[in-house]
Each structure stands twice: as C-alpha cells, then as structure tokens.
Design an enzyme around this catalytic site. Structure first.
Site, PDB file in Angstrom:
ATOM      1  N   ASN A 165      26.015   8.537  25.425  1.00 22.73           N
ATOM      2  CA  ASN A 165      25.354   9.637  25.059  1.00 22.73           C
ATOM      3  C   ASN A 165      23.957   9.103  24.624  1.00 22.73           C
ATOM      4  O   ASN A 165      23.295  10.282  24.785  1.00 22.73           O
ATOM      5  CB  ASN A 165      26.240   9.623  23.553  1.00 22.73           C
TER       6      ASN A 165
ATOM      7  N   ILE B 127      30.871   1.693   9.638  1.00 20.87           N
ATOM      8  CA  ILE B 127      30.981   2.926   8.891  1.00 20.87           C
ATOM      9  C   ILE B 127      30.066   2.728   7.660  1.00 20.87           C
ATOM     10  O   ILE B 127      29.834   1.777   7.192  1.00 20.87           O
ATOM     11  CB  ILE B 127      32.512   2.599   8.113  1.00 20.87           C
ATOM     12  N   LEU B 128      29.195   3.886   7.790  1.00 15.31           N
ATOM     13  CA  LEU B 128      28.116   3.846   6.728  1.00 15.31           C
ATOM     14  C   LEU B 128      28.579   3.816   5.369  1.00 15.31           C
ATOM     15  O   LEU B 128      29.404   4.570   5.107  1.00 15.31           O
ATOM     16  CB  LEU B 128      27.230   5.186   7.057  1.00 15.31           C
TER      17      LEU B 128
ATOM     18  N   ASN C 230      27.603  13.101  14.373  1.00 15.10           N
ATOM     19  CA  ASN C 230      28.589  12.254  14.931  1.00 15.10           C
ATOM     20  C   ASN C 230      29.108  12.925  16.104  1.00 15.10           C
ATOM     21  O   ASN C 230      29.475  14.012  15.882  1.00 15.10           O
ATOM     22  CB  ASN C 230      29.594  11.424  14.074  1.00 15.10           C
TER      23      ASN C 230
ATOM     24  N   HIS D 266      32.538  12.878  18.098  1.00 11.50           N
ATOM     25  CA  HIS D 266      34.161  12.260  18.095  1.00 11.50           C
ATOM     26  C   HIS D 266      34.972  12.796  19.327  1.00 11.50           C
ATOM     27  O   HIS D 266      34.935  13.998  19.580  1.00 11.50           O
ATOM     28  CB  HIS D 266      34.633  12.719  16.813  1.00 11.50           C
TER      29      HIS D 266
ATOM     30  N   LYS E 257      33.725  12.131  28.428  1.00 13.67           N
ATOM     31  CA  LYS E 257      32.211  11.708  28.284  1.00 13.67           C
ATOM     32  C   LYS E 257      31.329  12.832  29.417  1.00 13.67           C
ATOM     33  O   LYS E 257      30.187  13.112  28.681  1.00 13.67           O
ATOM     34  CB  LYS E 257      32.193  10.397  29.013  1.00 13.67           C
TER      35      LYS E 257
HETATM   36  C1  GRF Z   1      32.212   8.212  22.914  1.00 15.77           C
HETATM   37  O1  GRF Z   1      33.301   8.385  23.397  1.00 15.77           O
HETATM   38  C2  GRF Z   1      31.877   8.668  21.505  1.00 15.77           C
HETATM   39  O2  GRF Z   1      32.630  10.173  21.471  1.00 15.77           O
HETATM   40  C3  GRF Z   1      32.520   7.858  20.641  1.00 15.77           C
HETATM   41  O3  GRF Z   1      32.120   6.538  21.043  1.00 15.77           O
HETATM   42  C4  GRF Z   1      31.852   6.753  22.462  1.00 15.77           C
HETATM   43  C5  GRF Z   1      30.413   6.198  22.596  1.00 15.77           C
HETATM   44  O4  GRF Z   1      30.184   6.019  24.248  1.00 15.77           O
HETATM   45  N1  GRF Z   1      32.223   7.941  19.236  1.00 15.77           N
HETATM   46  P1  GRF Z   1      28.822   5.864  24.561  1.00 15.77           P
HETATM   47  O5  GRF Z   1      28.434   4.504  23.975  1.00 15.77           O
HETATM   48  O6  GRF Z   1      27.814   6.912  24.209  1.00 15.77           O
HETATM   49  O7  GRF Z   1      28.852   5.602  26.051  1.00 15.77           O
END
Ligand code: GRF
Length: 203
Positions: A15, A98-99, A113, A115, A177
C-alpha cells in the site's frame, strides 16, 4: 499547498508503494497534492518498504516496538518524532501496532487506516483469511479514521471485492490488495480535495 503525510508500515508495504507511485510518478493521482514527509516502520519486516521510500528520497525511521517497555512508551516516541513535523495526516498502511490513547488524541481525525474487511462484520488482523474461511462471495475493503478502539473509527470509503471463484487464500489477498492499492489513494485524493469532510482540528 501540498498535504504532508506520514506513512506507518509493518510489513511488505504494497500500500505504501501504491501511495508513493501516486504521489511521485508522472501520472499519479496524488501528484502535486501530497508529499510523504516520513515513513515509519515498527519492525524489520518492513525494511523493503523503507528502502522503496528512500529510493524516492523520503526520510525513514525504523522505530522497533520491541525495544520499548510498553505500548505507551512506544507511542510516546512516535509522538515525539511526528509532532515537530506537523503532518496533515498519519496514514497507516499495514501497521500492526496499536496506537496509544495519547497518540490518537494528539492526531485525532488525522489518522487513517485501511482494513481488508467490513469492520461491522470483522475487526482485527487476518481479514482475508476470515473471508476465505467463511467462503464469502465478496468482501469489503474499508478506509476509516483511527480511534482508540481497534477498527472502530468513522468509515470514509468502502469498496467491494468479488471473491467468487477464488481457489486459495492467496487469490483472495491478490484480489483484495488490487482494490486496496486503488482505494487508499482515491480516498486520500477525496480527503485532500475536501470531498470527504473530516474535522481537521488538533484537540
Ligand atoms: C493490507 O491488507 C491492509 O489492509 C492491512 O494490512 C495489509 C498490509 O499490506 N491493514 P501491505 O504491507 O500494504 O502490503
């Protein structure tokens, strides 16, 4: 003025890569709207992600959570690093820590975030494994604000992922993803253009 964002990662950082490409590549949808002022990782599994950020000339910090006595001390260190930078947003991209309450309070309504599920149906890690084991025909990727309670903040955007015909967990992850990488940057774009109203005040 460009928005200044800090990105937090813990794992491979796909990401983060998508956000960096959208910020710094010629046809990126966030180009000229946003700069990544820092990338922070909390564990060594995220080092490849930090290297990608360094490739774009972005400062990085590896702040190993295991070196702190507890979550409060760790989060306090994160606040000390970030506060002088005055980031507009803190973007969690696969960040597994966790923050603390203090961190959330300091950057309230500025922490986002992603999810990999609909948080009304499933909170916590392994959202794709859950969808796969439940044989769900689809799941929903969610971008939301971060509150003290995990995966409980206001939902800013959701997009469905068709899971029909998947043969493995890896299939689920790949389809999910692909959606995440688009949805996160599109949502940031809408936030930066004030198309999604968020209260921007420090508390
Ligand atoms: C993603 O699936 C996101 O939704 C979750 O953690 C994963 C992170 O993947 N919170 P990456 O490190 O960005 O490939």
């Amino acid at each position: 003025m460009k928005k200044r964002i800090v990105v937090f990662i813990s794992r491979q950082g796909s990401n983060l890569n998508a956000i960096l490409d959208n910020c710094y590549q010629q046809n990126g949808i966030l180009k000229d709207l946003c700069e990544v002022i820092l990338v922070v990782a909390d564990r060594v599994t995220a080092v490849p992600g930090l290297e990608k950020a360094q490739h774009y000339g972005i400062p990085t910090k590896l702040i190993l959570k295991k070196n702190y006595k507890d979550n409060i001390a760790f989060s306090h260190e994160l606040i000390s690093e970030l506060a002088p930078l005055y980031p507009d947003y803190v973007v969690l991209a696969g960040f597994m820590s966790i923050l603390s309450h203090d961190f959330v309070k300091t950057f309230r309504n500025r922490i986002l975030n992603i999810h990999p599920a609909d948080p009304k149906l499933y909170k916590g890690p392994n959202g794709y494994k859950w969808a796969y084991q439940q044989f769900l025909p689809s799941t929903k990727i969610t971008v939301q604000l971060v509150e003290e309670e995990v995966d409980n903040g206001n939902i800013l955007a959701q997009q469905e992922v068709d899971l029909q015909g998947v043969r493995s967990l890896q299939d689920v992850i790949s389809r999910g993803k692909a959606v995440e990488h688009q949805l996160y940057s599109q949502t940031l774009l809408k936030i930066f253009k004030n198309h999604i109203p968020i209260d921007n005040c420090f508390q």
